[in-house]
Design a protein around this motif. Sequence first.
Motif, PDB file in Angstrom:
ATOM      1  N   ASP A  76       0.950  -1.296  -0.083  1.00 14.88           N
ATOM      2  CA  ASP A  76      -0.074  -0.024   0.001  1.00 14.88           C
ATOM      3  C   ASP A  76       0.975   1.286   0.045  1.00 14.88           C
ATOM      4  N   ALA A  77       1.904   1.230   0.900  1.00 10.59           N
ATOM      5  CA  ALA A  77       2.756   2.443   1.100  1.00 10.59           C
ATOM      6  C   ALA A  77       3.513   2.807  -0.395  1.00 10.59           C
ATOM      7  N   ILE A  78       4.097   1.559  -1.123  1.00  8.35           N
ATOM      8  CA  ILE A  78       4.957   1.611  -2.263  1.00  8.35           C
ATOM      9  C   ILE A  78       4.084   2.064  -3.427  1.00  8.35           C
ATOM     10  N   ALA A  79       2.645   1.755  -3.251  1.00  5.79           N
ATOM     11  CA  ALA A  79       1.687   2.433  -4.322  1.00  5.79           C
ATOM     12  C   ALA A  79       1.427   3.463  -4.405  1.00  5.79           C
ATOM     13  N   ARG A  80       1.377   4.140  -3.221  1.00  4.42           N
ATOM     14  CA  ARG A  80       0.980   5.297  -2.635  1.00  4.42           C
ATOM     15  C   ARG A  80       2.134   6.494  -3.101  1.00  4.42           C
ATOM     16  N   ALA A  81       3.497   5.948  -2.985  1.00  5.46           N
ATOM     17  CA  ALA A  81       4.562   6.846  -3.210  1.00  5.46           C
ATOM     18  C   ALA A  81       4.888   7.127  -4.475  1.00  5.46           C
ATOM     19  N   LYS A  82       4.765   6.300  -5.397  1.00  5.35           N
ATOM     20  CA  LYS A  82       5.045   6.382  -7.082  1.00  5.35           C
ATOM     21  C   LYS A  82       6.433   6.652  -7.572  1.00  5.35           C
TER      22      LYS A  82
END
Length: 286
Positions: free
Chosen positions: A85-91
């Motif tokens: 979830d965090a990696i998907a949000r970071a971009k």
Amino acid sequence: MKKTKTPSIESSMPSAVAIIMRSKNEMPHVRRALAMLTQQTFREFKLYAIDSGSTDGTLESLRKHGVDVVQITPEEYVPGRVLNDAIARAKHQIIVLLNADAVPLSHDWLEKLLLPITENRADAAFSKQIARPDAHFIVAYDYERAYNSNKADPCFFSAVACAFRRELWEMVRFREHGYAEDAAWAAECATGGARLQLAEDSTVEHSHNYTLTALSQKRLRQALTFDQAPSAGRQTWRCVREIVRDLLHAGAKLKPHTIPYNIAYRITIHRALQRGLKERRKESAR
């Protein structure tokens, strides 16, 4: 698994990096980690954090440093899902994971962690971990062995402090069940042809003095994560061999007073692994 395509990598430092921290009651280490991040030679990064219920001042320290914090409850914390979830949000195109209690030990920690990737020598790199000064003798010994490039398992990997191209994560996501998510992810990446490298010049201070009960629970969770494990007989042989190795090391370092705990520590680990093996076999037989 299909062979993963090696991500394209430019031989230059990236323009921007996402650093993702996971935290829960990490004082006082988080304060030191944040201070070291502000002094890095490579400064082109954005810091994100996922806090799962800190009550000791960790959350306040993160916010004081202007960190983008997502708060979740302890019950919501599933390691692989949190990371995905965090990696998907970071971009960002390069992802760095740094546990909030892992303290970089040099101002060029991040630069040296990124070099194997930016120089196209690796698809994922991880920092060398050095045990804290208060670490138990046997804990420090395990860290010395694990992060010795001459003796380490070639498939060994730790997400405590690591970096990888977003492309690699897009091909292989972290599994969203169980624990030891970093080891499972690295094993799948390596099977697909990805190159994993220990960045020995990039070091962090990180270790835990678990109680024997907590150590057993941790190793049991890890054992239940993996699909394969040695037989009970082989596990027992490994335990005996490691106890003998530990005894020789304690003798060489003139630390005989550590021997009783060293033995209990090693037996606890292997009992937990055997228990995990038995539980997996029961599940597969149903």
